[in-house]
Scaffold this motif. Sequence first.
Motif, short mmCIF file in Angstrom:
data_model
loop_
_atom_site.label_atom_id
_atom_site.label_comp_id
_atom_site.label_asym_id
_atom_site.label_seq_id
_atom_site.Cartn_x
_atom_site.Cartn_y
_atom_site.Cartn_z
N MET A 1 0.86 -1.18 0.00
CA MET A 1 0.00 0.00 0.00
C MET A 1 0.90 1.24 0.00
O MET A 1 1.89 1.29 0.70
N ALA A 2 0.54 2.20 -0.78
CA ALA A 2 1.29 3.45 -0.87
C ALA A 2 0.39 4.61 -0.47
O ALA A 2 -0.84 4.51 -0.48
N ARG A 3 1.03 5.70 -0.14
CA ARG A 3 0.30 6.92 0.22
C ARG A 3 0.81 8.05 -0.68
O ARG A 3 2.01 8.22 -0.88
N VAL A 4 -0.14 8.82 -1.19
CA VAL A 4 0.20 10.01 -1.96
C VAL A 4 -0.26 11.22 -1.15
O VAL A 4 -1.40 11.27 -0.69
N VAL A 5 0.65 12.15 -0.95
CA VAL A 5 0.35 13.36 -0.19
C VAL A 5 0.25 14.53 -1.16
O VAL A 5 1.15 14.73 -1.99
N VAL A 6 -0.83 15.28 -1.05
CA VAL A 6 -1.04 16.46 -1.88
C VAL A 6 -1.12 17.66 -0.95
O VAL A 6 -1.99 17.72 -0.08
N ASP A 7 -0.19 18.59 -1.11
CA ASP A 7 -0.20 19.84 -0.35
C ASP A 7 -0.70 20.94 -1.27
O ASP A 7 -0.16 21.14 -2.36
N VAL A 8 -1.73 21.66 -0.82
CA VAL A 8 -2.34 22.73 -1.61
C VAL A 8 -2.11 24.05 -0.87
O VAL A 8 -2.41 24.15 0.33
N GLU A 46 -4.56 7.16 0.42
CA GLU A 46 -4.04 5.80 0.49
C GLU A 46 -4.44 5.05 -0.78
O GLU A 46 -5.61 5.08 -1.20
N LEU A 47 -3.48 4.38 -1.38
CA LEU A 47 -3.73 3.60 -2.59
C LEU A 47 -3.80 2.12 -2.25
O LEU A 47 -3.08 1.65 -1.37
N GLY A 49 -2.48 -0.66 -3.27
CA GLY A 49 -1.41 -1.23 -4.06
C GLY A 49 -0.29 -0.23 -4.23
O GLY A 49 -0.18 0.75 -3.50
N ALA A 50 0.55 -0.47 -5.22
CA ALA A 50 1.72 0.37 -5.46
C ALA A 50 1.33 1.69 -6.12
O ALA A 50 0.29 1.80 -6.75
N ALA A 51 2.21 2.65 -5.95
CA ALA A 51 2.01 3.96 -6.57
C ALA A 51 2.60 3.91 -7.98
O ALA A 51 3.67 4.44 -8.24
N THR A 52 1.89 3.28 -8.88
CA THR A 52 2.33 3.19 -10.26
C THR A 52 2.25 4.57 -10.91
O THR A 52 1.51 5.44 -10.43
N PRO A 53 2.97 4.79 -11.98
CA PRO A 53 2.86 6.08 -12.67
C PRO A 53 1.42 6.41 -13.07
O PRO A 53 1.00 7.57 -13.01
N GLU A 54 0.66 5.39 -13.45
CA GLU A 54 -0.74 5.62 -13.83
C GLU A 54 -1.57 6.07 -12.63
O GLU A 54 -2.40 6.98 -12.74
N ALA A 55 -1.36 5.42 -11.49
CA ALA A 55 -2.12 5.77 -10.28
C ALA A 55 -1.77 7.19 -9.83
O ALA A 55 -2.65 7.97 -9.46
N VAL A 56 -0.49 7.53 -9.87
CA VAL A 56 -0.06 8.87 -9.47
C VAL A 56 -0.62 9.91 -10.44
O VAL A 56 -1.05 10.99 -10.03
N ALA A 57 -0.67 9.59 -11.73
CA ALA A 57 -1.25 10.51 -12.71
C ALA A 57 -2.73 10.76 -12.43
O ALA A 57 -3.21 11.89 -12.59
N ARG A 58 -3.45 9.74 -12.00
CA ARG A 58 -4.87 9.91 -11.67
C ARG A 58 -5.05 10.81 -10.45
O ARG A 58 -5.93 11.66 -10.40
N ILE A 59 -4.17 10.62 -9.45
CA ILE A 59 -4.23 11.47 -8.26
C ILE A 59 -3.88 12.92 -8.64
O ILE A 59 -4.50 13.86 -8.16
N GLU A 60 -2.90 13.09 -9.53
CA GLU A 60 -2.55 14.43 -9.97
C GLU A 60 -3.72 15.09 -10.70
O GLU A 60 -4.00 16.28 -10.53
N GLN A 61 -4.46 14.31 -11.48
CA GLN A 61 -5.64 14.83 -12.15
C GLN A 61 -6.70 15.25 -11.12
O GLN A 61 -7.32 16.31 -11.25
N GLU A 76 1.47 20.53 -4.63
CA GLU A 76 2.62 19.66 -4.77
C GLU A 76 2.18 18.26 -4.39
O GLU A 76 1.40 18.09 -3.44
N LEU A 77 2.69 17.30 -5.09
CA LEU A 77 2.29 15.91 -4.89
C LEU A 77 3.55 15.08 -4.65
O LEU A 77 4.57 15.28 -5.31
N ARG A 78 3.50 14.20 -3.65
CA ARG A 78 4.64 13.31 -3.40
C ARG A 78 4.13 11.95 -2.94
O ARG A 78 3.05 11.85 -2.34
N VAL A 79 4.90 10.94 -3.24
CA VAL A 79 4.55 9.57 -2.90
C VAL A 79 5.34 9.14 -1.67
O VAL A 79 6.56 9.34 -1.61
N GLU A 80 4.65 8.59 -0.69
CA GLU A 80 5.28 8.00 0.49
C GLU A 80 5.05 6.50 0.45
O GLU A 80 3.91 6.07 0.36
N GLN A 81 6.09 5.74 0.47
CA GLN A 81 5.95 4.27 0.42
C GLN A 81 5.71 3.70 1.80
O GLN A 81 6.13 4.19 2.79
#
Length: 81
Positions: A1-8, A46-47, A49-61, A76-81
């Motif tokens: 499981m990965a976590r993507v953090v978005v700071d606005v 929280e994702l 599964g893994a933070a694949t480039p496709e998954a991160v692109a969807r979160i960025e969208q 700003e977007l960053r991935v935390e494993q």
Amino acid sequence: MARVVVDVMLKSEILDPQGKAVHGALNRLGFDGVTAVRQGKRFEIELDGAATPEAVARIEQAASTLLSNPVIEDFELRVEQ
């Protein structure tokens, strides 16, 4: 499981009245040496599964269309494993 953090945050040219209020309160409470405060939002996603480039692109969208207002905010977007 990965976590993507978005700071606005508000763009630097946008007035931040909440940040100004916090700055004033810090000074009144004796927290010297603080020259400025800007307030923002943080999203932890929280994702399943893994933070694949496709998954991160969807979160960025999502960050650019739902989590932030691109007219007045940057993110700003960053991935935390």
